[in-house]
Design an enzyme around this catalytic site. Structure first.
Site, PDB file in Angstrom:
ATOM      1  N   HIS A   1       2.715   3.307  -8.929  1.00 15.36           N
ATOM      2  CA  HIS A   1       2.550   1.879  -9.223  1.00 15.36           C
ATOM      3  C   HIS A   1       3.767   1.340  -9.973  1.00 15.36           C
ATOM      4  CE1 HIS A   1      -1.372   2.042  -7.580  1.00 15.36           C
ATOM      5  NE2 HIS A   1      -1.927   2.711  -8.571  1.00 15.36           N
TER       6      HIS A   1
ATOM      7  N   LEU B   1      11.257 -20.128  -4.566  1.00 16.60           N
ATOM      8  CA  LEU B   1      10.178 -19.307  -3.996  1.00 16.60           C
ATOM      9  C   LEU B   1       8.906 -19.365  -4.847  1.00 16.60           C
ATOM     10  CD1 LEU B   1       9.603 -16.712  -1.968  1.00 16.60           C
ATOM     11  CD2 LEU B   1       9.871 -15.459  -4.094  1.00 16.60           C
TER      12      LEU B   1
ATOM     13  N   ASP C   1       0.836  -1.202   0.000  1.00  8.87           N
ATOM     14  CA  ASP C   1       0.000   0.000   0.000  1.00  8.87           C
ATOM     15  C   ASP C   1       0.876   1.259   0.000  1.00  8.87           C
ATOM     16  OD1 ASP C   1      -2.265   1.504   0.036  1.00  8.87           O
ATOM     17  OD2 ASP C   1      -2.858   1.028   2.083  1.00  8.87           O
TER      18      ASP C   1
HETATM   19  C1  FPP Z   1      -2.093   0.210  -3.252  1.00  2.00           C
HETATM   20  O1  FPP Z   1      -1.562   1.503  -3.221  1.00  2.00           O
HETATM   21  C2  FPP Z   1      -1.516  -0.506  -4.374  1.00  2.00           C
HETATM   22  C3  FPP Z   1      -2.228  -1.059  -5.381  1.00  2.00           C
HETATM   23  C4  FPP Z   1      -3.680  -1.024  -5.481  1.00  2.00           C
HETATM   24  C5  FPP Z   1      -1.543  -1.699  -6.523  1.00  2.00           C
HETATM   25  C6  FPP Z   1      -0.363  -2.511  -6.153  1.00  2.00           C
HETATM   26  C7  FPP Z   1       0.491  -2.675  -7.334  1.00  2.00           C
HETATM   27  C8  FPP Z   1       1.821  -2.742  -7.299  1.00  2.00           C
HETATM   28  C9  FPP Z   1       2.620  -2.712  -6.081  1.00  2.00           C
HETATM   29  C10 FPP Z   1       2.582  -2.865  -8.547  1.00  2.00           C
HETATM   30  C11 FPP Z   1       2.942  -4.271  -8.884  1.00  2.00           C
HETATM   31  C12 FPP Z   1       1.785  -4.957  -9.452  1.00  2.00           C
HETATM   32  C13 FPP Z   1       1.821  -5.993 -10.284  1.00  2.00           C
HETATM   33  C14 FPP Z   1       0.585  -6.546 -10.805  1.00  2.00           C
HETATM   34  C15 FPP Z   1       3.036  -6.605 -10.763  1.00  2.00           C
HETATM   35  P1  FPP Z   1      -2.550   2.723  -3.401  1.00  2.00           P
HETATM   36  O2  FPP Z   1      -2.633   3.045  -4.845  1.00  2.00           O
HETATM   37  O3  FPP Z   1      -3.860   2.402  -2.757  1.00  2.00           O
HETATM   38  O4  FPP Z   1      -1.803   3.835  -2.625  1.00  2.00           O
HETATM   39  P2  FPP Z   1      -2.451   5.017  -1.779  1.00  2.00           P
HETATM   40  O5  FPP Z   1      -3.184   4.375  -0.625  1.00  2.00           O
HETATM   41  O6  FPP Z   1      -1.274   5.815  -1.348  1.00  2.00           O
HETATM   42  O7  FPP Z   1      -3.366   5.760  -2.706  1.00  2.00           O
END
Ligand code: FPP
Length: 264
Positions: free
Chosen positions: A55, A149, A38
């Protein structure tokens, strides 16, 4: 394009981290680590970048943490990459997230194969765009026989949805008479979940200061140790993972019982 905007190379492990890595082998390691990744959006907003830049950077963290977890001997790493609720985000962001499996698994697959990593996925394939499905299916097939893994992506995953699907399947079997209701045990329910080939997580990590589960592995986390950090996912690194593992190694896991030395 985004890569040019954002810091590039990861530094080599420093001597302190190498020492911590060695010491971690002396205690019991968590076999299965699950991570709610997150804070990508906030990471980007803080830098006046578009959310998708967060992302992209988060994807680089996935690579770094996968490599390190494999090196220290973690058996399974489950990463919450897209939840069944994430469809509510703006289309532009959803479209970008749907491109990430291609971006990550396309370029990084040879490295994953070399590292003997096996890719698996939990979640509902059906609603995913073809290109996303293709990238994930290809990675699963190409790494099927690897025995290092297990890199388990939770993609279009929601724990309540998973439980509902498993209940439907069990009810169906009962109606067909292939199992009786007396045979419904915790083990049976577990065997109908998408994680049926995995062990239960020993350690759950959530980044970015949020302290909730957001519909992630609700059944599987019943006895898991939790570790929360304020660090945003793109800033999470090997030393943060070691902090979590070392904290886990100091915990006293009792599964509701008592340790022999506590009995009087
Ligand atoms: C939450 O942060 C994150 C996500 C919803 C996407 C997670 C994706 C990645 C870590 C990239 C890698 C993914 C793949 C499929 C390889 P948020 O956007 O909710 O952050 P915020 O709470 O700060 O808005």
């Amino acid at each position: 394009m985004l890569s040019k905007l954002i810091r590039k190379k990861q530094p080599a492990l420093n001597s302190e981290l190498i020492k911590r890595k060695e010491l971690s082998q002396l205690e019991q390691l968590p076999s299965h680590i699950s991570i709610i990744m997150d804070g990508n959006g906030r990471w980007a907003t803080k830098r006046t970048l578009p959310r998708i830049a967060g992302h992209y950077e988060g994807m680089k963290t996935v690579k770094k943490i996968t490599k390190f977890a494999n090196e220290i001997g973690i058996k399974t790493l489950s990463l919450y990459a897209f939840s069944t609720e994430n469809w509510r985000r703006p289309k532009k962001e959803v479209d970008y997230l749907m491109r990430l499996p291609e971006e990550l698994l396309g370029k990084y697959l040879p490295e994953l194969i070399e590292q003997n990593v096996r890719v698996t996925m939990i979640g509902n394939h059906e609603l995913l765009p073809e290109h996303t499905k293709r990238a994930i299916t290809n990675a699963i097939e190409e790494t099927l026989h690897n025995d290092g893994l297990i890199l388990n992506f939770a993609f279009n995953y929601g724990s309540r949805d998973e439980i509902v699907q498993s209940v439907k399947q069990i009810v169906n079997k009962v109606q067909l008479g292939s199992i009786s209701s007396n045979e419904i045990t915790e083990e049976l329910v577990s065997s109908y979940l998408m994680t049926n080939e995995l062990t239960e997580p020993d350690l759950l990590i959530r980044t970015s200061g949020e302290i909730r589960l957001s519909n992630f592995m609700l059944w599987q986390l019943a006895y898991t140790e939790f570790w929360f950090t304020d660090t945003l996912w793109p800033d999470f690194d090997e030393s943060c993972l070691m902090d979590a593992i070392e904290s886990y190694q100091r915990r006293n896991r009792k599964y509701g019982g008592l340790k022999q030395e506590e009995v009087n």
